[in-house]
Design a protein around this motif. Sequence first.
Motif, PDB file in Angstrom:
ATOM      1  N   LYS A 107      23.154  38.062  78.432  1.00 16.53           N
ATOM      2  CA  LYS A 107      24.358  39.210  78.277  1.00 16.53           C
ATOM      3  C   LYS A 107      24.233  39.685  76.905  1.00 16.53           C
ATOM      4  CE  LYS A 107      29.282  39.869  78.643  1.00 16.53           C
ATOM      5  NZ  LYS A 107      30.501  39.145  78.670  1.00 16.53           N
ATOM      6  N   GLU A 115      21.661  41.265  82.898  1.00 15.05           N
ATOM      7  CA  GLU A 115      22.628  40.802  83.860  1.00 15.05           C
ATOM      8  C   GLU A 115      21.810  39.650  84.669  1.00 15.05           C
ATOM      9  OE1 GLU A 115      25.506  42.067  87.504  1.00 15.05           O
ATOM     10  OE2 GLU A 115      24.332  43.494  86.677  1.00 15.05           O
ATOM     11  N   HIS A 118      23.600  33.095  81.056  1.00 13.87           N
ATOM     12  CA  HIS A 118      24.421  34.220  81.414  1.00 13.87           C
ATOM     13  C   HIS A 118      24.922  34.589  79.860  1.00 13.87           C
ATOM     14  CE1 HIS A 118      27.333  36.971  82.723  1.00 13.87           C
ATOM     15  NE2 HIS A 118      28.280  36.304  81.794  1.00 13.87           N
ATOM     16  N   ARG A 142      18.204  43.128  85.933  1.00 19.38           N
ATOM     17  CA  ARG A 142      19.154  42.378  86.635  1.00 19.38           C
ATOM     18  C   ARG A 142      17.956  41.038  86.910  1.00 19.38           C
ATOM     19  NH1 ARG A 142      23.418  43.707  90.045  1.00 19.38           N
ATOM     20  NH2 ARG A 142      21.999  42.966  91.868  1.00 19.38           N
TER      21      ARG A 142
END
Length: 601
Positions: A131, A136, A127, A110
């Motif tokens: 991804k 994340e 993002h 993360r």
Amino acid sequence: MVRMSTYHDRIAALRAQLKQQNLDGFVIPLTDEHMSEYVGDYARRLAWLTGFQGSAGTAALTLEDAAIFTDGRYTVQVREQVDGSVYSYEDVPRVQVADWLQKKAKPGTRIGYDAWLHTRKWVNAAHAKLKAKGVELVPVDRNPIDGVWQDQPDPSGAPVLVHEDVQAGRSSAEKRADIAAWLKEEGADGVVIAALDSVAWLFNIRGSDVSHTPVALSFAIVNADGSARLFIDPAKISDEVRSHLGKDVTVEPRTDFGAALSGMSGKKMMVDPDTAVAAIFQLLGDAGAQVREARDPAILAKAIKNGTEIEGSRTAHIRDGAAIVRFLKWFADEAPKGELDELTAADKLESIRRESNLLMDLSFDTISGTGKHAAMPHYRVTPESSLTIEKNSIYLVDSGGQYRDGTTDITRTMVNGTPTAEMKDRFTRVLKGHIALATAVFPDGTTGGQLDAFARQFLWQAGVDYGHGTGHGVGSFLGVHEGPQRISPANYPGAGASEPLREGMILSNEPGYYKAGEFGIRIENLVVVEKREIEGMEGDFLGFETVTFAPIALDLIDESLLTDFERQWLNDYHAQVREKIGPQLSDDADRKWLEDATRAI
């Protein structure tokens, strides 16, 4: 000076904080909640974490790796200021933050980001890239740096100043009426104004919350009926400012801005994706507002100066030019003694400017560099870095002032002694490019990107170039860097090269040359875009009025490289310097020096 070991400790503390917040990495941009270039002390997170003092950059880290991302303007500076044993140096745009994170972050991890410090465009692109690797990208509730920066300053509480209509040229009510008319045409209920200089321009207010840029920390929402909500610390607003704002402007705490966005259910809101951060879009979207992307309506209106602002700029530049002449004469007297250093020179120039009692602030940290430091376009002198200006070396000073009637920005390059043939060749080629741009005539609709090569052509002929734009927009007692216009190649960092130049815009004209480790050259004046009348012309044409007046170093010119036209331009320019600046000088020695420094060649 903060020791390098301190930055080891800081990044270790940040990594510990990331673990507490269940994060495996974080991105640290150099900006604030308004996407500002220059930020208040409370928002200087990148400098606190890394030691980097430039005006454009980003850092990113995982629990194992860290990198700092800068463009070609800071290649040397970042290596002097940031510990290479902690951070890898990454060159933008060749390497992007998301690309680096995609390589370094492991699947399932993360990576945190502060949605108040990034655009929605950046968030969406990062993002998607992360991804694809199973990483994340996570918005944080609290910036983790704020959790470990123990002596982080509070946002400035400095009072707001009224920028009188006699200096602004138009009232705030008139400006808001124009925006209201635009909103009605677009069928929108309101527009979010997030850029600090746009808020300052729109309400005719100024502040001192950001060093060198006279703005106040604030957001605004303008409604289709011309009323507005100004989100700012109410303690900064005096009765005089409230009276100036008028009954159609409500003042609300800056901390209530997010809640106000959350109350926009069903409203049709215009938001600028370049100046409004991702959090603004998120809050409006979550509230059920209809969000439409559009350029901040203050951006172009602010850039096109009215007659009052242009005249104010002319007046400010005469005042500032007198200070520059006095400094150049002082430099010519002091530098040959062999004891003058970069910091002393910068301090002297500021002290001369302040003698007018009209200087509100510098318009940026003075770039005062000699030798290898002059070859760093955005060098910032410190007590630890300050070099002595040695004999036969070049000295470059890029500086400016903030006055109530205008913002100035000027660069002059001098030699302390005898220049080499190479120095004179490069200086003269820079001068030729400066003249070519200053005298350019171009059709209405021409962009800054189309004009950029005018200034580079003579350097290109010698197989050399410079790694920064040729010109940036300048505000009216506002930001020294102001969009949307810019004179630069289309592939350079930042936007604006494709923006048409319009009558009333103020830009810099500043070609340069930099030989890494040895010397640097730049000649900068400010110019105003004005109409041109040409016999038999077909269509509308524009040109530039130069408003900066100070001597250009004659002892650095190789006259054999100048054409008759260029020689005449220089002689005419120097005649204007004598005419405009001479009467501002009270000292006979200063006037005598100016006469010699602007003699015809």
